[in-house]
Write an enzyme that holds these catalytic residues in place. Sequence first.
Site, PDB file in Angstrom:
ATOM      1  N   CYS A 174      46.859   5.068  70.389  1.00 17.64           N
ATOM      2  CA  CYS A 174      46.688   3.746  71.013  1.00 17.64           C
ATOM      3  C   CYS A 174      45.217   3.438  71.240  1.00 17.64           C
ATOM      4  O   CYS A 174      44.762   2.321  70.977  1.00 17.64           O
ATOM      5  CB  CYS A 174      47.429   3.689  72.354  1.00 17.64           C
ATOM      6  SG  CYS A 174      49.205   3.978  72.224  1.00 17.64           S
ATOM      7  N   CYS A 234      47.554   7.735  75.279  1.00 17.01           N
ATOM      8  CA  CYS A 234      47.895   7.943  73.862  1.00 17.01           C
ATOM      9  C   CYS A 234      46.640   7.830  72.989  1.00 17.01           C
ATOM     10  O   CYS A 234      46.017   6.772  72.932  1.00 17.01           O
ATOM     11  CB  CYS A 234      48.935   6.894  73.468  1.00 17.01           C
ATOM     12  SG  CYS A 234      49.142   6.661  71.701  1.00 17.01           S
TER      13      CYS A 234
END
Length: 97
Positions: free
Chosen positions: A25, A22
């Site tokens: 993230c 991600c």
Amino acid sequence: MTYTEAINSTPVVLVEFYADWCPHCRRMMPVVKQITELLSGTVNVYTLDLDNNEELADVEKITSTPTFIIYRDGKPVWRESGEMDGQVLLDKIQSFM
């Protein structure tokens, strides 16, 4: 340590569910690291890889990453998904201390 033990380890606990794949993230990783250092000894911060904690993610109804959950006395008091400004996250944690 179990999840229940983790969320009860300090009066206020931050949990982040993230995924290595991600991009949001990855951008939040240094922010979370800095918050962990700033609040060391006061607030425990746990980062859980979604792919390694699928069952727990299902229980917590994690549908997007990153997802942040603040627990106070073992109970969830705030939850937000997505990339955010570090100061916003820090202020939110401190508001429950």
